[in-house]
Design an enzyme around this catalytic site. Structure first.
Site, PDB file in Angstrom:
ATOM      1  N   GLU A  16       1.013  -1.374  -0.130  1.00 30.73           N
ATOM      2  CA  GLU A  16      -0.250  -0.525  -0.118  1.00 30.73           C
ATOM      3  C   GLU A  16       0.724   1.377  -0.165  1.00 30.73           C
ATOM      4  OE1 GLU A  16      -2.980   1.070   2.751  1.00 30.73           O
ATOM      5  OE2 GLU A  16      -1.950   1.901   3.266  1.00 30.73           O
ATOM      6  N   TYR A  48      -6.853   6.541   0.148  1.00 28.73           N
ATOM      7  CA  TYR A  48      -7.987   7.830  -0.393  1.00 28.73           C
ATOM      8  C   TYR A  48      -8.120   8.449   0.775  1.00 28.73           C
ATOM      9  CZ  TYR A  48     -12.486   9.702  -2.351  1.00 28.73           C
ATOM     10  OH  TYR A  48     -13.501   9.889  -2.371  1.00 28.73           O
ATOM     11  N   HIS A  76      -8.063   2.852  -3.706  1.00 26.65           N
ATOM     12  CA  HIS A  76      -9.350   2.999  -2.475  1.00 26.65           C
ATOM     13  C   HIS A  76     -10.242   3.720  -2.921  1.00 26.65           C
ATOM     14  CE1 HIS A  76      -5.925   1.346   1.144  1.00 26.65           C
ATOM     15  NE2 HIS A  76      -5.808   0.414  -0.711  1.00 26.65           N
ATOM     16  N   ARG A 106     -15.894   2.248   3.978  1.00 30.01           N
ATOM     17  CA  ARG A 106     -16.733   3.321   4.342  1.00 30.01           C
ATOM     18  C   ARG A 106     -15.922   4.702   4.933  1.00 30.01           C
ATOM     19  NH1 ARG A 106     -18.727   3.324  10.817  1.00 30.01           N
ATOM     20  NH2 ARG A 106     -16.676   4.210  10.435  1.00 30.01           N
ATOM     21  N   ASP A 108     -13.684   6.733   8.023  1.00 28.22           N
ATOM     22  CA  ASP A 108     -14.104   7.545   9.237  1.00 28.22           C
ATOM     23  C   ASP A 108     -14.349   8.829   9.200  1.00 28.22           C
ATOM     24  OD1 ASP A 108     -13.143   5.087  10.715  1.00 28.22           O
ATOM     25  OD2 ASP A 108     -11.903   5.659  10.056  1.00 28.22           O
ATOM     26  N   HIS A 150     -13.541  -4.712  14.054  1.00 27.07           N
ATOM     27  CA  HIS A 150     -13.580  -3.499  14.045  1.00 27.07           C
ATOM     28  C   HIS A 150     -14.662  -2.602  15.413  1.00 27.07           C
ATOM     29  CE1 HIS A 150     -15.045   0.757  12.686  1.00 27.07           C
ATOM     30  NE2 HIS A 150     -14.358   0.897  11.080  1.00 27.07           N
ATOM     31  N   LYS A 166     -21.188  -7.795   3.502  1.00 21.99           N
ATOM     32  CA  LYS A 166     -20.580  -6.582   2.303  1.00 21.99           C
ATOM     33  C   LYS A 166     -19.927  -8.246   1.445  1.00 21.99           C
ATOM     34  CE  LYS A 166     -16.460  -5.073   4.487  1.00 21.99           C
ATOM     35  NZ  LYS A 166     -15.617  -3.586   5.153  1.00 21.99           N
ATOM     36  N   GLN A 213       6.312   5.194  16.229  1.00 18.83           N
ATOM     37  CA  GLN A 213       4.981   4.779  14.583  1.00 18.83           C
ATOM     38  C   GLN A 213       4.127   4.576  15.621  1.00 18.83           C
ATOM     39  OE1 GLN A 213       7.125   3.305  11.739  1.00 18.83           O
ATOM     40  NE2 GLN A 213       5.423   2.278  10.717  1.00 18.83           N
ATOM     41  N   LYS A 273       8.320   3.088   1.617  1.00 17.51           N
ATOM     42  CA  LYS A 273       9.405   2.929   1.934  1.00 17.51           C
ATOM     43  C   LYS A 273       9.529   1.726   0.758  1.00 17.51           C
ATOM     44  CE  LYS A 273      10.302   5.673   4.994  1.00 17.51           C
ATOM     45  NZ  LYS A 273      10.088   7.069   4.758  1.00 17.51           N
TER      46      LYS A 273
HETATM   47  P1  FAD Z   1     -18.078  -1.289   7.423  1.00  9.37           P
HETATM   48  O1  FAD Z   1     -17.429  -2.322   6.492  1.00  9.37           O
HETATM   49  O2  FAD Z   1     -18.550  -0.501   6.604  1.00  9.37           O
HETATM   50  O3  FAD Z   1     -18.300  -1.586   8.097  1.00  9.37           O
HETATM   51  C1  FAD Z   1     -17.592  -0.368   9.030  1.00  9.37           C
HETATM   52  C2  FAD Z   1     -18.552  -0.369  10.576  1.00  9.37           C
HETATM   53  O4  FAD Z   1     -20.112  -0.662  10.489  1.00  9.37           O
HETATM   54  C3  FAD Z   1     -18.130  -2.158  11.185  1.00  9.37           C
HETATM   55  O5  FAD Z   1     -18.414  -2.143  12.972  1.00  9.37           O
HETATM   56  C4  FAD Z   1     -19.117  -3.194  11.101  1.00  9.37           C
HETATM   57  O6  FAD Z   1     -19.572  -4.196  10.899  1.00  9.37           O
HETATM   58  C5  FAD Z   1     -20.635  -1.786  10.461  1.00  9.37           C
HETATM   59  N1  FAD Z   1     -20.979  -2.594   9.454  1.00  9.37           N
HETATM   60  C6  FAD Z   1     -21.597  -2.192   8.618  1.00  9.37           C
HETATM   61  N2  FAD Z   1     -22.721  -2.954   7.625  1.00  9.37           N
HETATM   62  C7  FAD Z   1     -23.721  -2.211   8.764  1.00  9.37           C
HETATM   63  C8  FAD Z   1     -24.536  -2.433   8.908  1.00  9.37           C
HETATM   64  N3  FAD Z   1     -25.629  -2.845   7.366  1.00  9.37           N
HETATM   65  N4  FAD Z   1     -25.484  -1.834   9.835  1.00  9.37           N
HETATM   66  C9  FAD Z   1     -24.949  -1.764  10.785  1.00  9.37           C
HETATM   67  N5  FAD Z   1     -23.533  -1.468  11.398  1.00  9.37           N
HETATM   68  C10 FAD Z   1     -22.504  -1.852   9.966  1.00  9.37           C
HETATM   69  N6  FAD Z   1      -9.430   4.707   5.043  1.00  9.37           N
HETATM   70  C11 FAD Z   1      -9.702   6.020   4.919  1.00  9.37           C
HETATM   71  O7  FAD Z   1      -9.950   7.558   5.038  1.00  9.37           O
HETATM   72  N7  FAD Z   1      -8.704   5.768   3.131  1.00  9.37           N
HETATM   73  C12 FAD Z   1      -8.073   4.518   2.995  1.00  9.37           C
HETATM   74  O8  FAD Z   1      -7.589   5.063   1.861  1.00  9.37           O
HETATM   75  C13 FAD Z   1      -8.688   4.048   3.417  1.00  9.37           C
HETATM   76  N8  FAD Z   1      -8.215   2.601   3.238  1.00  9.37           N
HETATM   77  C14 FAD Z   1      -8.056   1.363   4.536  1.00  9.37           C
HETATM   78  C15 FAD Z   1      -7.496   0.125   3.635  1.00  9.37           C
HETATM   79  C16 FAD Z   1      -7.438  -1.130   5.127  1.00  9.37           C
HETATM   80  C17 FAD Z   1      -6.730  -2.585   4.829  1.00  9.37           C
HETATM   81  C18 FAD Z   1      -8.065  -0.683   5.876  1.00  9.37           C
HETATM   82  C19 FAD Z   1      -8.070  -1.893   6.533  1.00  9.37           C
HETATM   83  C20 FAD Z   1      -8.888   0.122   6.844  1.00  9.37           C
HETATM   84  C21 FAD Z   1      -8.487   1.619   5.599  1.00  9.37           C
HETATM   85  N9  FAD Z   1      -9.344   2.660   5.682  1.00  9.37           N
HETATM   86  C22 FAD Z   1      -9.266   3.604   4.950  1.00  9.37           C
HETATM   87  C23 FAD Z   1      -9.854   3.117   7.126  1.00  9.37           C
HETATM   88  C24 FAD Z   1     -11.411   2.590   7.205  1.00  9.37           C
HETATM   89  O9  FAD Z   1     -12.426   3.338   6.126  1.00  9.37           O
HETATM   90  C25 FAD Z   1     -12.356   2.435   8.471  1.00  9.37           C
HETATM   91  O10 FAD Z   1     -11.254   1.389   8.992  1.00  9.37           O
HETATM   92  C26 FAD Z   1     -13.569   2.590   8.578  1.00  9.37           C
HETATM   93  O11 FAD Z   1     -14.065   3.009  10.077  1.00  9.37           O
HETATM   94  C27 FAD Z   1     -14.506   0.988   8.425  1.00  9.37           C
HETATM   95  O12 FAD Z   1     -14.608   1.250   7.123  1.00  9.37           O
HETATM   96  P2  FAD Z   1     -15.277  -0.241   6.725  1.00  9.37           P
HETATM   97  O13 FAD Z   1     -15.125  -0.239   4.586  1.00  9.37           O
HETATM   98  O14 FAD Z   1     -14.621  -1.412   6.819  1.00  9.37           O
HETATM   99  O15 FAD Z   1     -16.606  -0.014   6.828  1.00  9.37           O
END
Ligand code: FAD
Length: 286
Positions: A16, A48, A76, A106, A108, A150, A166, A213, A273
């Site tokens: 990444e 992203y 992303h 999704r 944050d 999560h 999902k 870190q 890196k």
């Molecule tokens: P989701 O899959 O939508 O889940 C989020 C939460 O909601 C979970 O607790 C899940 O159990 C719950 N949930 C899901 N569906 C439902 C539903 N229907 N009803 C109720 N609850 C539900 N962030 C960035 O801003 N930019 C990036 O580029 C980025 N890259 C990432 C890459 C990786 C590999 C990872 C692991 C994370 C990355 N993140 C990034 C962080 C990520 O955006 C956050 O962890 C965010 O909080 C969750 O994203 P998600 O897509 O896993 O969410």
């Protein structure tokens, strides 16, 4: 791709990168990508910015990976701050640039977004974003998963049920949140089987090469830090060169253990890196 020296099976190797904050630094990321390309990774993912900041840079870097490095990019994309109109624009741009793989997230709440705005977002969860991407174009979708659940999930059962939902939207593979304790990852893989989640999972490994870190990103990730790693950080707190080496060795040790357990995909959070990526890749692929 390299052959697992313990099992003889193929291992998908990926990493990444993130876009630089300043436009002036784009040259540095292109140079880093040129160096990483020498390792022939199976794909390189590009983060992203929260809420869509830097989305143009994500697309530009993904295009460089595809068209100059000739490596598969994974762009992303987050639901936070995304509208249908913005999604149309972004998907068209990715298509124009021949980028057809998306890590749909999704996201944050961005710092400059109020709680109300975040709660009112158009796409509530990654699964909603995935549904619309699938409707609008022919993209391969990857999603995120969390070996230690999560941080917002109420419990393991909810976390895995929503993950299953999902994945069933048409997710081809998952990339895990970083973890430092492999046992948590193996338990997670067992749980995926129980919930009938069968797509490939890439294990997310972050080399900790600086004592500071473990600050914001690791603590926000909710990943637990085993005693062995916290001891290293304490030991090398005032020795940056020693910390760099110890962090690389810890990541290699984690990867070797994953290979012995026949894990099929390793995704390095390489923090742009190339030298660290190369050291780890050479140690585990040889
Ligand atoms: P989701 O899959 O939508 O889940 C989020 C939460 O909601 C979970 O607790 C899940 O159990 C719950 N949930 C899901 N569906 C439902 C539903 N229907 N009803 C109720 N609850 C539900 N962030 C960035 O801003 N930019 C990036 O580029 C980025 N890259 C990432 C890459 C990786 C590999 C990872 C692991 C994370 C990355 N993140 C990034 C962080 C990520 O955006 C956050 O962890 C965010 O909080 C969750 O994203 P998600 O897509 O896993 O969410």
């Amino acid at each position: 791709m390299f052959k697992n020296k313990y099992t003889g099976e193929d291992v998908i190797f990926s990493c990444e990168v993130f876009p630089p904050k300043r436009n002036d630094d784009m040259y540095d990321i292109f140079r880093t990508l040129d160096e990483i390309t020498d390792l022939k990774p199976d794909f390189i993912s590009v983060t992203y910015g929260a809420g869509g900041s830097n989305s143009k840079k994500t697309a530009t870097i993904a295009s460089y990976i595809k068209n100059i490095c000739e490596v598969q990019p994974l762009a992303h994309m987050t639901a936070a701050g995304m509208t249908e109109e913005k999604l149309d624009e972004l998907l068209s741009e990715l298509k124009r640039k021949q980028v057809d793989q998306i890590l749909a997230l999704r996201g944050d709440k961005p710092r400059d977004m109020s709680e109300e705005e975040f709660e009112a977002r158009h796409y509530k969860f990654a699964s909603d974003l995935i549904d619309d991407i699938k409707k609008k174009g022919d993209f391969k979708i990857t999603a995120a998963c969390y070996p230690e659940i999560h941080p917002e999930s109420v419990n393991l059962d909810d976390d895995l049920k929503f993950l299953k939902y999902k994945v069933d939207r048409g997710v081809e593979s998952l990339i895990s949140q970083m973890f430092f304790d492999n046992e948590k990852f193996y338990d997670f893989l067992d749980n995926l089987k129980k919930y009938d989640v069968t797509c490939p999972v890439h294990a997310g490994i972050m080399p900790i090469t600086r004592a500071n870190q473990l600050g914001t990103s690791v603590s926000l990730s909710g990943s637990s830090v085993p005693q062995k790693l916290s001891n290293l950080i304490a030991k090398y707190a005032d020795d940056p060169a020693g910390m760099r080496q110890a962090g690389i060795e810890y990541a290699i040790w984690q990867c070797e253990d994953l290979l012995r357990h026949n894990v099929k995909g390793i995704h390095l959070y390489c923090m742009n890196k190339s030298d660290i990526t190369k050291e780890i890749y050479e140690a585990i692929s040889g």
